[in-house]
Scaffold this motif. Structure first.
Motif, mmCIF file in Angstrom:
data_model
loop_
_atom_site.group_PDB
_atom_site.id
_atom_site.type_symbol
_atom_site.label_atom_id
_atom_site.label_comp_id
_atom_site.label_asym_id
_atom_site.label_seq_id
_atom_site.Cartn_x
_atom_site.Cartn_y
_atom_site.Cartn_z
ATOM 1 N N ALA A 270 34.498 34.265 70.289
ATOM 2 C CA ALA A 270 33.457 34.301 69.392
ATOM 3 C C ALA A 270 33.302 35.689 68.649
ATOM 4 C CB ALA A 270 32.102 33.926 69.939
ATOM 5 N N ALA A 271 33.683 36.884 69.184
ATOM 6 C CA ALA A 271 33.733 37.998 68.568
ATOM 7 C C ALA A 271 34.902 37.913 67.703
ATOM 8 C CB ALA A 271 33.825 39.146 69.591
ATOM 9 N N ALA A 272 36.161 37.439 68.264
ATOM 10 C CA ALA A 272 37.434 37.520 67.383
ATOM 11 C C ALA A 272 37.087 36.677 66.084
ATOM 12 C CB ALA A 272 38.433 36.964 68.070
ATOM 13 N N PHE A 273 36.545 35.508 66.090
ATOM 14 C CA PHE A 273 36.215 34.408 65.163
ATOM 15 C C PHE A 273 35.560 35.113 64.239
ATOM 16 C CE2 PHE A 273 39.328 31.674 67.402
ATOM 17 C CZ PHE A 273 39.845 30.913 66.288
ATOM 18 N N ALA A 274 34.429 35.735 64.829
ATOM 19 C CA ALA A 274 33.163 36.202 63.875
ATOM 20 C C ALA A 274 33.956 37.423 62.846
ATOM 21 C CB ALA A 274 32.103 36.996 64.683
ATOM 22 N N SER A 275 34.771 38.225 63.509
ATOM 23 C CA SER A 275 35.554 39.015 62.784
ATOM 24 C C SER A 275 36.453 38.233 61.715
ATOM 25 C CB SER A 275 36.311 40.180 63.449
ATOM 26 O OG SER A 275 37.569 39.250 64.130
ATOM 27 N N LEU A 276 36.786 37.200 61.872
ATOM 28 C CA LEU A 276 37.944 36.528 61.335
ATOM 29 C C LEU A 276 36.789 36.066 59.675
ATOM 30 C CD1 LEU A 276 40.299 34.256 63.148
ATOM 31 C CD2 LEU A 276 40.672 36.312 61.859
ATOM 32 N N TYR A 277 35.612 35.947 60.057
ATOM 33 C CA TYR A 277 34.724 35.604 58.665
ATOM 34 C C TYR A 277 34.852 36.832 57.457
ATOM 35 C CZ TYR A 277 30.526 34.851 55.816
ATOM 36 O OH TYR A 277 29.396 34.563 54.936
ATOM 37 N N LEU A 278 34.838 37.979 58.281
ATOM 38 C CA LEU A 278 34.954 39.120 57.213
ATOM 39 C C LEU A 278 36.235 39.289 56.595
ATOM 40 C CD1 LEU A 278 33.118 41.968 58.998
ATOM 41 C CD2 LEU A 278 32.595 40.953 56.567
ATOM 42 N N LEU A 279 37.255 39.109 57.652
ATOM 43 C CA LEU A 279 38.958 39.048 57.108
ATOM 44 C C LEU A 279 39.235 37.771 56.182
ATOM 45 C CD1 LEU A 279 40.731 39.959 60.189
ATOM 46 C CD2 LEU A 279 40.234 41.303 58.375
ATOM 47 N N GLY A 280 38.257 36.840 56.376
ATOM 48 C CA GLY A 280 38.326 35.599 55.422
ATOM 49 C C GLY A 280 37.762 36.061 53.925
ATOM 50 N N ILE A 281 36.697 36.666 53.991
ATOM 51 C CA ILE A 281 36.275 37.244 52.915
ATOM 52 C C ILE A 281 37.357 38.076 52.048
ATOM 53 C CG2 ILE A 281 34.411 38.539 51.736
ATOM 54 C CD1 ILE A 281 32.317 37.604 53.760
ATOM 55 N N LEU A 299 33.773 28.202 37.856
ATOM 56 C CA LEU A 299 34.229 27.299 39.016
ATOM 57 C C LEU A 299 34.268 27.992 40.288
ATOM 58 C CD1 LEU A 299 35.574 24.567 39.438
ATOM 59 C CD2 LEU A 299 37.695 25.528 38.445
ATOM 60 N N LEU A 300 34.712 29.391 40.146
ATOM 61 C CA LEU A 300 34.774 30.377 41.337
ATOM 62 C C LEU A 300 33.406 30.126 42.056
ATOM 63 C CD1 LEU A 300 36.714 33.358 40.077
ATOM 64 C CD2 LEU A 300 37.663 31.594 41.685
ATOM 65 N N ILE A 301 32.391 30.335 41.438
ATOM 66 C CA ILE A 301 31.024 30.322 42.175
ATOM 67 C C ILE A 301 30.743 28.940 42.671
ATOM 68 C CG2 ILE A 301 28.597 30.407 41.611
ATOM 69 C CD1 ILE A 301 29.314 32.409 39.442
ATOM 70 N N ARG A 302 30.978 27.839 41.894
ATOM 71 C CA ARG A 302 30.899 26.394 42.225
ATOM 72 C C ARG A 302 31.602 26.230 43.362
ATOM 73 N NH1 ARG A 302 32.008 23.443 37.595
ATOM 74 N NH2 ARG A 302 30.342 24.153 36.685
ATOM 75 N N GLY A 303 32.824 26.479 43.374
ATOM 76 C CA GLY A 303 33.694 26.140 44.370
ATOM 77 C C GLY A 303 33.588 27.009 45.734
ATOM 78 N N LEU A 310 30.932 23.423 53.245
ATOM 79 C CA LEU A 310 31.900 22.734 54.266
ATOM 80 C C LEU A 310 32.127 23.438 55.474
ATOM 81 C CD1 LEU A 310 34.062 20.474 54.888
ATOM 82 C CD2 LEU A 310 35.822 22.029 53.788
ATOM 83 N N GLY A 311 31.990 24.532 55.565
ATOM 84 C CA GLY A 311 32.136 25.623 56.758
ATOM 85 C C GLY A 311 31.164 25.254 57.570
ATOM 86 N N ALA A 312 29.861 25.270 56.983
ATOM 87 C CA ALA A 312 28.679 25.249 57.647
ATOM 88 C C ALA A 312 28.583 23.895 58.355
ATOM 89 C CB ALA A 312 27.399 25.338 56.640
ATOM 90 N N VAL A 313 28.991 22.978 57.579
ATOM 91 C CA VAL A 313 29.054 21.475 58.307
ATOM 92 C C VAL A 313 30.008 21.415 59.343
ATOM 93 C CG1 VAL A 313 29.681 19.112 57.976
ATOM 94 C CG2 VAL A 313 28.158 20.432 55.994
ATOM 95 N N MET A 314 31.020 22.094 59.487
ATOM 96 C CA MET A 314 32.015 22.105 60.360
ATOM 97 C C MET A 314 31.454 22.803 61.550
ATOM 98 S SD MET A 314 35.451 22.862 58.125
ATOM 99 C CE MET A 314 36.532 23.070 59.855
ATOM 100 N N LEU A 315 30.603 23.810 61.232
ATOM 101 C CA LEU A 315 29.980 24.771 62.372
ATOM 102 C C LEU A 315 29.052 23.618 63.260
ATOM 103 C CD1 LEU A 315 29.056 28.151 61.017
ATOM 104 C CD2 LEU A 315 30.553 27.669 63.114
ATOM 105 N N ALA A 316 28.669 22.754 62.345
ATOM 106 C CA ALA A 316 27.303 22.040 62.993
ATOM 107 C C ALA A 316 27.603 20.696 63.757
ATOM 108 C CB ALA A 316 26.110 21.602 61.884
ATOM 109 N N LEU A 334 36.223 32.308 53.811
ATOM 110 C CA LEU A 334 37.342 31.867 52.561
ATOM 111 C C LEU A 334 36.210 31.620 51.342
ATOM 112 C CD1 LEU A 334 40.391 30.131 54.239
ATOM 113 C CD2 LEU A 334 40.067 32.659 53.187
ATOM 114 N N GLY A 335 35.275 30.538 51.519
ATOM 115 C CA GLY A 335 34.190 30.129 50.622
ATOM 116 C C GLY A 335 33.580 31.308 50.017
ATOM 117 N N SER A 336 32.980 32.363 50.955
ATOM 118 C CA SER A 336 32.259 33.280 50.612
ATOM 119 C C SER A 336 32.833 34.218 49.547
ATOM 120 C CB SER A 336 31.647 33.944 51.635
ATOM 121 O OG SER A 336 31.114 33.194 52.364
#
Length: 422
Positions: A270-281, A299-303, A310-316, A334-336
């Motif tokens: 979990a810690a590793a993937f939480a850090s990947l959120y920041l690396l994704g940004i 379009l960047l904001i909308r997309g 989509l990422g939040a749905v995948m989490l749930a 990545l979306g953020s």
């Protein structure tokens, strides 16, 4: 459009040199942001205070950041972006050196004041300058460099502790880096007014205000806070920005805990993937820079919001494997990535370059407010509902940000159409 002869000669070299300084400045902006979190386990023990006292420090810093963001427009108009940036970085450097010599908690609280005041002013001033003078790709790449700085400082702290030095040596190191940057900014002060405002062309077309060659910082008079808030669409973008920064900070703080407590993921994973959120940004902003000029900020904001959703749905998703939830966190990162830079970069176009510094200052205040309030708010909500609600909490923020940013787009298009008819 005719560029004065002196600008034709000087702009390419000055543009590149100043852009390099700004890139270094954005790395420097990120350096202090993760130092407290990285060093607090050792700091609170040495200072003899509870772990929870970190919240006091961060609240003082956040308060100073919000105040200086709101005051940045007046300061920038009076003194110029270069001087405001140099003084702000100097304040941050002094605060970091102050942290390094602090032997008690109250001294940290004292030095947290210039820590926050410097961070807010430089953030607002630099973001507005880049929005006015540079293309959208640079705004994304610059914020990617901020992520690089934020990723480096924990390693500085880790190295200091692992090599037998105290946490104070990490603050001293970063403070010294900030001091060197302050010197570089002071040396390059004459350059800040000599870059042709390329991004201001679009802002002028949208607002019909001012001369294209008028100095940016001094174009028009001071825009008071209440006057800025009355500009059509400002409240919409402030709320959208608040929503984005709220979902980002909530994800950073609570994603790992959610994965462990609700999904049964191993803490190390979990810690590793939480850090990947920041690396994704960070990676997402770098990649977004290659397409930002072609597809545009809207379009960047909308997309971006759509991908975070989509990422939040995948989490749930209630599936037996954790792989989808873990991948969802990376997708959300990545979306953020492009949302923050695109909102800032579109400000001169949406509201006019005369108003952009005031509005970006308020946007910074809204951003820090969202980042400060949302994580504890989610913590309070989750004590009643359980951590399972994290994806839903994020989806509500995504819907709010997307809805209001789209309403602003319709408002701006309607205003542009009315100007064409007139």
């Amino acid at each position: 459009m005719v560029i004065p002869p002196d600008r034709k000669a000087v702009c390419p070299a000055v543009y590149s040199l100043l852009l390099a300084i700004i890139y270094i400045a954005f790395i420097s902006l990120g350096l202090p942001d993760s130092l407290i979190g990285a060093g607090w386990p050792a700091m609170h023990s040495d200072l003899g205070v509870p772990v929870a006292f970190a919240g006091i420090i961060t609240m003082i810093i956040a308060s100073g950041t919000i105040l200086s963001s709101l005051a940045s427009e007046r300061a920038t108009r009076r003194f110029g972006t270069g001087l405001v940036t140099a003084v702000s970085v100097a304040l941050t450097a002094s605060a970091l050196v102050g942290f390094s010599v602090s032997g008690s908690f109250w001294m940290l609280c004292l030095w947290a004041i210039p820590y926050g005041l410097g961070a807010g002013a430089v953030d607002a001033a630099l973001n507005n300058y880049v929005a006015l003078h540079y293309a959208a790709r640079h705004m994304n790449w610059l914020h990617s460099f901020w992520g690089l700085g934020a990723s480096i400082s924990p390693f500085i702290m880790s190295h200091a502790l692992a090599s037998g030095h105290e946490w104070s040596s990490a603050y001293w190191t970063v403070g010294l880096i900030q001091a060197v940057l302050t010197f570089a900014l002071l040396v390059t002060l004459p350059l800040w007014g000599r870059v042709h405002p390329v991004a201001a062309r679009d802002a002028q077309a949208a607002s019909g205000q001012g001369s294209e060659h008028e100095p940016i910082e001094r174009a028009g008079g001071h825009v008071p806070l209440l006057q800025a808030l009355r500009i059509p669409g400002v409240v919409l973008i402030l709320t959208a920005f608040f929503a984005y920064c709220a979902l980002e900070s909530t994800s950073i703080l609570w994603a790992s805990t959610y994965l462990v407590a609700d999904r049964g993921v191993a803490p190390a994973t979990a810690a590793a993937f939480a850090s990947l959120y920041l690396l994704g940004i960070t990676a997402g902003r770098f990649l977004a820079g290659f397409v930002a000029d072609r597809i545009g900020d809207r379009l960047l904001i909308r997309g971006g919001f759509a991908i975070v959703g989509l990422g939040a749905v995948m989490l749930a998703l209630p599936v037996p494997t954790d792989a989808i939830a873990l991948a969802g966190l990376v997708v959300a990162g990545l979306g953020s990535a492009p949302i923050y830079p695109a909102i800032i970069h579109s400000t001169p176009v949406n509201f006019g370059r005369r108003n952009s510094q005031a509005i970006i200052g308020i946007q910074m205040a809204a951003a820090y407010t969202g980042s400060t309030l949302a994580p504890p708010l989610f913590g309070a909500i989750s004590t009643w509902t359980g951590l399972w609600i994290l994806p839903l909490f994020l989806l509500v923020l995504v819907a709010l940000g997307l809805l209001l940013s789209e309403r602003l787009n319709r408002l701006v298009r309607a205003q542009a159409a009315s100007v064409e008819v007139a």
